[in-house]
Design a protein around this motif. Structure first.
Motif, mmCIF file in Angstrom:
data_model
loop_
_atom_site.group_PDB
_atom_site.id
_atom_site.type_symbol
_atom_site.label_atom_id
_atom_site.label_comp_id
_atom_site.label_asym_id
_atom_site.label_seq_id
_atom_site.Cartn_x
_atom_site.Cartn_y
_atom_site.Cartn_z
ATOM 1 N N ARG A 76 -6.520 -3.926 4.028
ATOM 2 C CA ARG A 76 -7.577 -4.666 4.710
ATOM 3 C C ARG A 76 -8.895 -4.477 3.946
ATOM 4 N NH1 ARG A 76 -11.160 -4.481 9.227
ATOM 5 N NH2 ARG A 76 -11.005 -6.408 10.436
ATOM 6 N N ASN A 97 -6.016 6.034 1.637
ATOM 7 C CA ASN A 97 -7.452 6.231 1.746
ATOM 8 C C ASN A 97 -7.872 7.448 0.929
ATOM 9 O OD1 ASN A 97 -7.497 4.069 3.371
ATOM 10 N ND2 ASN A 97 -7.639 5.208 5.289
ATOM 11 N N ALA A 144 -1.530 5.272 5.518
ATOM 12 C CA ALA A 144 -2.926 4.858 5.428
ATOM 13 C C ALA A 144 -3.784 6.016 4.946
ATOM 14 C CB ALA A 144 -3.411 4.365 6.786
ATOM 15 N N ALA A 173 2.838 5.058 9.474
ATOM 16 C CA ALA A 173 1.767 4.216 8.952
ATOM 17 C C ALA A 173 0.481 5.024 8.838
ATOM 18 C CB ALA A 173 1.566 3.010 9.870
ATOM 19 N N ARG A 174 0.345 5.972 9.736
ATOM 20 C CA ARG A 174 -0.827 6.852 9.727
ATOM 21 C C ARG A 174 -0.870 7.657 8.418
ATOM 22 N NH1 ARG A 174 -3.760 8.963 13.952
ATOM 23 N NH2 ARG A 174 -2.469 7.868 15.464
#
Lengths: 972, 77
Positions: free
Chosen positions: B8, B73, B69, B65-66
């Motif tokens: 995103r 990041n 991500a 997914a945590r």
């Protein structure tokens, strides 16, 4: 009619007679018969008419692959169309009818199609019926459907039940011939959990009809010995009458067990069929091989049959397929048929062997080498054949032995293509991962000894395998002959769909080179038998025409289901009211007590209206609206999705989910929110309340509750895992009721504990945790969907019905009455509030007049994409109100809007009516519409076109708020 | 949701719209190995990133997914 039943032998019980009817005529058979064998025994050879040409057709096979003998089985709600007579076990009182004939099977007017054959060639639908276009729908299609048909479905409900079940095993064995029995035996003796499934009513496969010798016994005796051992083993499950129809991911197999298809009516509490999902550690495909027809002139005349079927009727059912046979073969197996026939006293006129020579034993029958059959003589039954050398032979049955195709279907259902094996002239299974392997003749092993050994190896468990029994092998040698090119008369490749060798060549000449295209253009292999018999012949004929090898042409795609499966068993018990679970609101009992009529709304049953004696729904809803607007009403809104959101970043999380801002919302207040999808289109709406600094309560629409929850989980977990927030759905935990109307405050004041409901302590959009009725925890919101002064009260679900009754009691003196979703919907349309009709996946917040809610000060889902040119165009359809110019005209939801003098067309379309209701307050039909550039068109008169009823009405564009535009009632 | 690779965009500036088009609409659908989002909706409600061969269905790895991500990041910062 003379009987074709042989005086002895066969696995039928001659001591009992079973009566049945075919096309209204009575016949007798025996237990052990199929409908096919019983009809054949009675001399009935004409069993059906072909799809396109209505040619008379008889039995080709003795099993699942049967393309011709399709019948309507049973009557009334139990009628089953397109059932293969070869797989129907005979029972007393069986009723069957032939199909696709008129007025009778014997004299079928549709056979005239045969004379028009030149227009029925490959692709005839495409070529013949294209012009004029309008004729297709009105004339051609209905006519073709009448003429080219299969059986008809019953219009009555099926009275029988169906079950679903699961099974796990170490080894699934598919097929119970010599290979399957050895595989099952090997695994069973090693204590593995074994499931042995066979589509037939009896286990044994080819041993049921072939004369074999195993371990010094007849094949059948040997099989029965193995079966007795398997049946007594606690780790073995035997599933007769069970077709494994599909192979899926994770070595999962789908199967249908025909539990009670062999009786007229299933016994009480037993299903007709059972759907199995079998999860197998390993599986063995021991499905055997399918004999192929040979393509030659008029090879569809009743009496032309597969040689193996002739043996099956002869040996298993003790039925002679005729009095004088001709065997047409390209391999050694034809000789076996000749020997068996002679052994049972049926004359064999000749073996026509297309090969130059052979070593096989003809049992004394004359053999004509190097010749072929070019044509069959006879109409509704074979009376002779013409050979390639011009000779004519008299006979009444032709046994075709075109070679064997291993039944590879299941192994190819997950995308792999079979391989060509020239030695046996057949496709064999592709290599697999070892968890599902083919064995025996399904793997191209054509000798009995190979099958027994292969089965034992495939079933071996923990390295243990049983000794392989001794047997006597037939010889197997083949020299392919696919098609007799010098044929006279049509040479059929696909019997059921009437596709001929010439059709294939025509399609090839017309440029269809890929086998998948040719399949669809000629419909070869697209009938209910899915090309089980004809496809390899079709591929070989194409290969010949294209100068390619058979492997280069390749097969079409193998997909589940292997054999036709009825819808009833796929639905299982989930039919009628069991189709889906019933989800009842916590206020269901309360609403039922008050006589509510319920409707299905998604998964929910919702109270739609509360009729009084003599009221239809509209009168009831009308009264409920007036009562809420003039006095006070109460409505169940428990089905709205509710999500409890807590944590330090709860406000920040909501800011990113909604296009408007929640972090600045004061504790004790509620706010309407709009949630977009990431592409900028509106996703959902609802009010969210702040119960504490770090505690919010969101509501969603009823329909989107589940989707919003998943969306929140995705956004948090995948996009912003650092946010300190947690949330849980509490939809089921709270009963929620709306109390609306001028007397709502007075009513609610009577049930709340220690709080004064005035505009200071509890103003519009207040949201507080309180108690009611002397201590019941509750949440009270001053929010309104109806436009009235209104509250929503939530109490723990178990207190719902009791609290709602208490509210009714409190409001009695003010004239309270319940209202349902119809009245709710009327009131929201009167007030111009958007709902499902407008939140329909095509509208932006701006389209709905809510554009000003879109913050420009923060990031949120859908923000950037909502600024796209196409989504901000001023000519977009946007929300308006609409009412008929003539007050008595009824407008209809779904009607399209046109400029006043335009005719209906896509180009002239201006928008549509998204929601319509009869407004009791305005005494007319009102609507909400999405209209191009609508906000600038208030006052314009349009044509409202109802295409379903072909009605044109004049409508006037107005503001979307039809009632109480100033919101005086809301704030009263 | 399919392909888990698109990220995103950080920017809310309308000028970054090309990045947003890619994020919203572009998904790889390769024959072979793919990281894809899977929702354990009937269970723990976790979004997972499953590394799977689309041709054979062989699964090579699963992370939440945590974790996926956070890992991305982390590399970025």
């Amino acid at each position: 009619v003379t009987s074709f039943r042989l005086p002895q032998g066969g696995q039928i019980d001659r001591s009992a007679a079973l009566g049945f009817t075919f096309d209204g005529k009575r016949f007798d058979g025996h237990p052990g018969d199929t409908l096919a064998s019983a009809l054949l025994a009675n001399g009935v050879r004409l069993l059906g008419r072909s799809f396109k040409y209505h040619r008379p057709r008889g039995l080709i096979s003795a099993g699942t692959s049967e393309p011709n003998a399709l019948v309507e089985l049973r009557e009334g709600g139990r009628k089953e169309a397109n059932t293969r007579a070869t797989t129907i076990e005979l029972y007393d009182g069986l009723v069957a009818k032939s199909q696709n004939r008129w007025p009778s099977l014997d004299f079928d007017l549709g056979a005239l199609n045969s004379f028009a054959a030149p227009i029925f060639v490959a692709g005839f639908y495409y070529k013949t019926f294209m012009w004029p276009k309008s004729f297709w729908e009105k004339l051609y299609e209905p006519a073709i459907r009448r003429m080219a048909g299969l059986g008809s479905a019953s219009r009555e409900a099926d009275p029988d039940t169906y079950e679903k079940c699961y099974a796990h095993c170490d080894l699934l064995v598919i097929g119970s011939g010599p290979t399957g029995l050895m595989a099952a035996l090997a695994a069973a003796r090693a204590n593995a959990r074994v499931i042995l499934a066979d589509e037939g009513s009896r286990f044994g496969g080819s041993l049921l009809f072939e004369n074999e010798e195993i371990d010094g016994k007849s094949g059948l005796e040997w099989a029965n010995g193995v079966l007795a051992e398997l049946a007594s083993a606690p780790n073995v499950t035997l599933l007769p009458r069970t077709t494994i129809f599909g192979w899926y991911d994770g070595n999962v197999f789908g199967a249908v067990e025909r539990v009670n298809d062999h009786v007229a009516v299933p016994p009480p509490h037993e299903p007709r069929q059972r759907y199995w999902r079998i999860i197998a550690k390993r599986a063995v495909l021991a499905a055997g091989a399918e004999e192929r027809p040979i393509v030659f002139g008029r090879n569809d005349v009743p009496g032309v049959m597969l040689a193996s079927a002739v043996r099956a009727y002869l040996n298993r059912y003790a039925v002679a397929c005729g009095r004088a046979a001709v065997v047409f073969t390209n391999n050694d197996s034809g000789y076996r048929t000749a020997r068996d026939l002679q052994a049972r006293g049926v004359g064999v006129e000749a073996i026509i062997d297309s090969r130059a020579e052979a070593k096989a034993n003809a049992g004394g029958a004359p053999v004509l080498f190097g010749r072929t059959i070019t044509g069959v003589i006879g109409g509704k039954g074979v009376s002779g054949v013409t050979l390639s050398d011009g000779t004519r032979l008299k006979c009444d049955v032709v046994a075709m032995a075109g070679g064997y195709s291993p039944i590879v279907n299941l192994t190819c259902q997950r995308g792999a293509k079979p391989r060509w094996n020239a030695d046996i002239a057949g496709f064999v299974p592709p290599p697999t991962d070892g968890l599902f392997v083919a064995a025996g003749s399904a793997a191209g092993k054509m000798l009995l000894s190979e099958c027994l050994a292969d089965g034992a190896a495939a079933g071996a468990h923990d390295g243990k395998r049983p000794p392989v029994p001794r047997c006597r092998d037939e010889t197997f040698a083949i020299s392919p002959l696919w098609w007799v090119k010098s044929s006279t008369g049509r040479a059929f490749v696909d019997y059921q769909n009437d596709a001929t060798a010439d059709d294939l060549l025509l399609a090839e000449r017309e440029g269809y080179t890929d086998v998948e295209h040719i399949k669809r253009y000629t419909t070869t292999g697209m009938a209910t038998d899915q090309g089980k018999l004809g496809n390899v012949n079709a591929i070989a004929i194409l290969a010949g025409a294209q100068g390619k090898t058979i492997e280069q042409v390749g097969t079409t795609t193998f997909r589940p289901f292997y054999a036709p499966v009825c819808f009833g068993v796929l639905a299982g018990p989930f039919a009628g009211r069991h189709f889906q679970p019933v989800r009842k609101s916590p206020l269901h009992e309360w609403a039922a007590d008050l006589g509510a009529t319920f409707v299905d709304a998604g998964l929910w049953l919702r109270s739609a209206w509360f009729p009084r004696a003599g009221e239809i729904w509209l009168a009831s809803a009308d009264r409920e609206v007036r009562n809420a607007r003039e006095r006070v009403g109460i409505c169940d809104v428990s089905t709205l999705g509710k999500v409890d959101v807590q944590g330090r970043d709860a406000g920040a999380f909501l800011d990113r989910l909604y296009c408007n801002t929640f972090s600045a919302l004061a504790v004790g207040r509620a706010r309407y929110g709009i949630m977009l999808r990431e592409d900028g289109i509106v996703f959902d709406d609802g009010t969210t309340s702040r119960l504490a600094e770090d505690h919010f309560l969101m509501t969603t629409t009823t329909a989107n509750a589940g989707r919003v929850m998943s969306h929140m989980e995705f956004c948090h977990q995948a996009l912003w895992p650092d946010l300190d927030v947690t949330y849980v759905s509490v939809t089921e935990q709270w009963a929620q009721m709306a109390v609306a109307g001028p007397k709502a405050r007075a009513t609610m004041q009577k049930i709340v504990d220690g709080i004064t409901l005035d505009d200071t302590t509890f103003p519009y959009l207040a949201a507080k945790e309180i108690t009611v009725l002397g201590g019941i925890a509750a949440r009270l919101f001053r929010i309104s969907f109806s436009g009235e002064h209104a509250y929503e009260l939530a109490v723990p679900a178990d207190y719902g019905s009791m609290t709602a009754h208490a509210v009714m009691q409190a409001g009695e003196e003010f004239g309270i009455a319940p209202y349902g979703t119809e009245a709710l919907s009327i009131m929201r349309i009167e007030k111009g509030h958007v709902a499902g009709g407008e939140l329909n996946g095509t509208t932006t917040a701006a389209d709905l007049g809510l554009g000003r809610m879109m913050s420009t000060k923060k990031d949120y889902i859908g923000r950037v994409m909502a600024t796209r040119e196409g989504l901000t165009d001023r000519h977009r359809q946007c929300l308006v109100g609409l009412r008929a110019v003539n007050k008595s005209d009824r407008i209809r939801a779904g009607s399209h809007l046109l400029k006043k003098d335009d005719t209906p067309s896509m180009a002239n379309d201006q928008g549509y009516l998204s929601s319509v209701a009869w407004s009791p307050m305005l005494d007319r039909w009102i609507g909400l519409a999405l209209l191009a550039n609508g906000r600038e068109r208030h006052g314009e008169v349009l044509t409202v076109f109802d295409g379903l009823r072909n009605r044109h009405i004049r409508g006037e564009v107005c503001d979307h708020v039809h009632y109480d535009r100033e919101n005086t009632k809301l704030h009263a | 949701m399919g392909d888990a690779a698109p990220r995103r965009p950080q920017s809310s500036d309308p000028a970054s719209i090309e990045l947003w088009f890619d994020y919203v609409y572009l998904r790889s659908n390769p024959r072979g190995c793919l990281d894809e989002y899977v929702h354990h909706s009937g269970g723990c409600r976790s979004w997972l990133v499953v590394t799977r061969d689309t041709q054979t269905h062989e699964v090579f790895a699963v992370v939440t997914a945590r974790e996926f991500a956070s890992g991305r990041n982390g590399i970025e910062t």
